[in-house]
Design an enzyme around this catalytic site. Sequence first.
Site, PDB file in Angstrom:
ATOM      1  N   ASN A 177     -62.809  72.275  51.813  1.00  0.00           N
ATOM      2  CA  ASN A 177     -62.964  73.611  51.766  1.00  0.00           C
ATOM      3  C   ASN A 177     -63.722  74.118  52.829  1.00  0.00           C
ATOM      4  O   ASN A 177     -64.936  73.727  53.235  1.00  0.00           O
ATOM      5  CB  ASN A 177     -64.330  73.658  50.605  1.00  0.00           C
ATOM      6  CG  ASN A 177     -64.758  75.232  50.045  1.00  0.00           C
ATOM      7  OD1 ASN A 177     -64.254  75.988  50.709  1.00  0.00           O
ATOM      8  ND2 ASN A 177     -65.497  74.994  49.114  1.00  0.00           N
ATOM      9  N   ARG A 219     -58.884  74.429  49.342  1.00  0.00           N
ATOM     10  CA  ARG A 219     -59.299  75.547  48.612  1.00  0.00           C
ATOM     11  C   ARG A 219     -59.092  76.720  49.566  1.00  0.00           C
ATOM     12  O   ARG A 219     -59.482  76.784  50.740  1.00  0.00           O
ATOM     13  CB  ARG A 219     -60.884  75.423  48.428  1.00  0.00           C
ATOM     14  CG  ARG A 219     -61.282  76.609  47.796  1.00  0.00           C
ATOM     15  CD  ARG A 219     -62.695  76.609  47.707  1.00  0.00           C
ATOM     16  NE  ARG A 219     -63.051  78.063  47.070  1.00  0.00           N
ATOM     17  CZ  ARG A 219     -64.295  78.396  47.239  1.00  0.00           C
ATOM     18  NH1 ARG A 219     -65.159  77.954  48.206  1.00  0.00           N
ATOM     19  NH2 ARG A 219     -64.582  79.844  46.808  1.00  0.00           N
ATOM     20  N   HIS A 256     -63.320  83.097  42.202  1.00  0.00           N
ATOM     21  CA  HIS A 256     -63.732  81.634  41.291  1.00  0.00           C
ATOM     22  C   HIS A 256     -62.576  81.193  40.394  1.00  0.00           C
ATOM     23  O   HIS A 256     -63.057  80.702  39.377  1.00  0.00           O
ATOM     24  CB  HIS A 256     -64.908  82.185  40.704  1.00  0.00           C
ATOM     25  CG  HIS A 256     -66.291  82.351  41.448  1.00  0.00           C
ATOM     26  ND1 HIS A 256     -66.800  83.636  40.803  1.00  0.00           N
ATOM     27  CD2 HIS A 256     -66.750  82.095  42.486  1.00  0.00           C
ATOM     28  CE1 HIS A 256     -68.053  83.653  41.709  1.00  0.00           C
ATOM     29  NE2 HIS A 256     -67.653  82.765  42.813  1.00  0.00           N
ATOM     30  N   ARG A 301     -75.071  90.831  46.112  1.00  0.00           N
ATOM     31  CA  ARG A 301     -73.913  91.860  46.135  1.00  0.00           C
ATOM     32  C   ARG A 301     -74.356  92.969  44.809  1.00  0.00           C
ATOM     33  O   ARG A 301     -74.690  92.423  43.923  1.00  0.00           O
ATOM     34  CB  ARG A 301     -72.797  91.073  45.823  1.00  0.00           C
ATOM     35  CG  ARG A 301     -72.364  90.500  47.162  1.00  0.00           C
ATOM     36  CD  ARG A 301     -70.898  89.548  46.829  1.00  0.00           C
ATOM     37  NE  ARG A 301     -71.066  88.293  46.937  1.00  0.00           N
ATOM     38  CZ  ARG A 301     -70.227  86.989  46.642  1.00  0.00           C
ATOM     39  NH1 ARG A 301     -69.271  87.314  46.018  1.00  0.00           N
ATOM     40  NH2 ARG A 301     -70.889  86.009  46.663  1.00  0.00           N
ATOM     41  N   GLU A 349     -64.731  72.350  40.782  1.00  0.00           N
ATOM     42  CA  GLU A 349     -63.729  73.048  41.378  1.00  0.00           C
ATOM     43  C   GLU A 349     -63.002  71.871  42.207  1.00  0.00           C
ATOM     44  O   GLU A 349     -61.627  71.809  42.315  1.00  0.00           O
ATOM     45  CB  GLU A 349     -63.938  73.976  42.289  1.00  0.00           C
ATOM     46  CG  GLU A 349     -64.541  75.306  41.484  1.00  0.00           C
ATOM     47  CD  GLU A 349     -65.686  76.339  42.057  1.00  0.00           C
ATOM     48  OE1 GLU A 349     -66.470  75.877  42.577  1.00  0.00           O
ATOM     49  OE2 GLU A 349     -65.004  77.362  42.484  1.00  0.00           O
TER      50      GLU A 349
END
Length: 399
Positions: A7, A90, A180, A241, A386
Amino acid sequence: MKILVINAGSSSLKYQLINVENKDVLAKGNCERIGIDGRFKHKTGDGRGFEREVALPDHRAAFRLVIEALTTGEFAVIGSTSEIDAVGHRIVHGGDKFTHSVLVTDEVLKEFQGVINFAPLHNPPALSGIEACRETLGKAVPNVMVFDTAFHQTMPPQAYIFGVPYKYYEQYRVRRYGAHGTSHRYVSLRCAELLGKKPEETKIVTCHLGNGSSISAVDAGKCVDTSMGFTPLGGIIMGTRSGDLDPSVVTFIMEKEGISPRDMENLLNKESGFIGISGISSDDRDLEEATAKGIERSKIAQDAQRYQIKKLVGAYSAAMGGLDALVFTGGIGENSSLLRAAVCENMEYLGITFDPAKNEETIRGKEGDLSLPGGKVRVYVIPTNEEYMIALDTKTLVG
Ligand code: ADP
């Protein structure tokens, strides 16, 4: 089969070496501050390892170090690179070109160039990660790209189109992509297993709640809607955010404050959400403490996020024409019993029943069913994984 999962972020490279047959993580670690001063952490599956400052000029150097740590010295877990069967990467954004994970070929990498700018901070380092792997391990070791956006590519146009002139979709591919996806896919598959049903027989709302948060509607195993938008800035209020806004809030603030588009983007990405509303922290744990002390703006920030999640659970149930299960995952979803209780409060009309005692005990990586026996809709906490999903896709594609 041993799969190395990579990743790569703009200044980091995280890795896990996974035995995909039994889900065992043989080793994992992180190269941080690549291109700055360099820091390397490596841990074996049984928790031994090291952490050291080291020069990491680029992702290639980082990858070479990872291979060295895995194969040599006190904390090696394999004898040589020949034990690595494949590498899964990823990838944050595959635009609307990549609807599934793919085996890396020169052709695929050429195609990836067409979507690289959808995630300017993440896609280029991911590409560097792939190139570093191919160079270091040789082309005989297959590489697979697993896209965070791919799971959401099944959304119909009514869910992905924005109400702006269609030419911007045609010219610039401006639309909802979501994020996601690998996590939503993993937890929705696991949820179907827990329900004892095939994914095709289920209607699930998955809530991935961390620093970045997104909610998805998964109908018959396919994503039909998701809260994040063109970029991971959209959706619900997050750590830093803003999530969704009336678009005129953006132009109003820009005009009043004389802010450039770039600075406004920074404000919405880094200075909004929990930190922006509370003025205290972007971290949910800090806000839990502050709210408990009676700090009003902290409570408003948390209440607003929880209210938005509750609204989406209702909206997505309506969109799917029913609901079998609600899933919480991610740092907040897996740990905040307060958030889960707030979201599930007064939801009996939808068939959601809630066991407060199970809610309290299902934290820190535990999987659990929070609903009462006989409840029509199950409420699950499913720790996301993940990396395992990436390893599994890699295994499938490599055969
Ligand atoms: P990321 O999106 O960066 O992967 P994580 O999934 O690790 O983030 O989630 C980080 C968030 O989870 C933070 O807001 C953190 O406060 C929250 N979190 C972790 N543990 C708890 C807890 N025990 N209670 C409430 N929130 C928690």
